[in-house]
Scaffold this motif. Sequence first.
Motif, mmCIF file in Angstrom:
data_model
loop_
_atom_site.group_PDB
_atom_site.id
_atom_site.type_symbol
_atom_site.label_atom_id
_atom_site.label_comp_id
_atom_site.label_asym_id
_atom_site.label_seq_id
_atom_site.Cartn_x
_atom_site.Cartn_y
_atom_site.Cartn_z
ATOM 1 N N HIS A 3 -36.972 15.439 9.946
ATOM 2 C CA HIS A 3 -36.756 14.069 10.416
ATOM 3 C C HIS A 3 -37.351 13.902 11.810
ATOM 4 C CE1 HIS A 3 -34.116 12.873 7.156
ATOM 5 N NE2 HIS A 3 -33.605 14.074 7.220
ATOM 6 N N ARG A 67 -36.115 2.875 10.887
ATOM 7 C CA ARG A 67 -35.300 4.054 10.578
ATOM 8 C C ARG A 67 -35.590 4.391 9.126
ATOM 9 N NH1 ARG A 67 -30.961 1.076 12.110
ATOM 10 N NH2 ARG A 67 -30.479 2.705 13.619
ATOM 11 N N ARG A 69 -34.269 6.682 5.747
ATOM 12 C CA ARG A 69 -33.167 7.429 5.141
ATOM 13 C C ARG A 69 -33.623 7.934 3.776
ATOM 14 N NH1 ARG A 69 -30.480 4.827 1.090
ATOM 15 N NH2 ARG A 69 -31.009 2.629 0.840
ATOM 16 N N ASN A 70 -33.032 9.046 3.376
ATOM 17 C CA ASN A 70 -33.348 9.619 2.071
ATOM 18 C C ASN A 70 -32.392 9.065 1.032
ATOM 19 O OD1 ASN A 70 -35.356 11.247 3.188
ATOM 20 N ND2 ASN A 70 -33.907 12.874 3.637
ATOM 21 N N GLU A 71 -32.970 8.676 -0.080
ATOM 22 C CA GLU A 71 -32.187 8.231 -1.235
ATOM 23 C C GLU A 71 -32.698 9.047 -2.417
ATOM 24 O OE1 GLU A 71 -32.199 4.148 -3.498
ATOM 25 O OE2 GLU A 71 -31.010 3.983 -1.655
ATOM 26 N N ARG A 75 -37.839 8.098 0.141
ATOM 27 C CA ARG A 75 -37.565 7.787 1.557
ATOM 28 C C ARG A 75 -37.612 6.277 1.726
ATOM 29 N NH1 ARG A 75 -39.682 12.160 5.675
ATOM 30 N NH2 ARG A 75 -38.069 11.081 6.785
#
Length: 101
Positions: A3, A67, A69-71, A75
């Motif tokens: 990250h 920003r 985020r991982n799902e 990404r």
Amino acid sequence: MRHARLPASEEIALEDVFHALSDPFRLEVVRRLAVEGEQSCQALEGDRPKSSVSHHFRVLREAGLIRTRNEGVTRMNALRRDDIEQRFPGLLACVVPKSND
């Protein structure tokens, strides 16, 4: 998955934001996120090489504009609208064209 450093809202520097927005691809990503909301990297990359796109997203994250985020394996990217507006009121209004409703 590594990250990139995400600056706190009070650490976002105007020169970093301007640098990030100086590239046409990065500017378009910010505009699309402002209009369309959260998007996957794949939805935003078009036909650009993955290494190039990764670089652009890193610059946007490190500047404090987005920003990520991982799902699962995807990404997802979102504009840090509230943080940018709090730090530099009116900046996004100058960058994102008004829609012709």
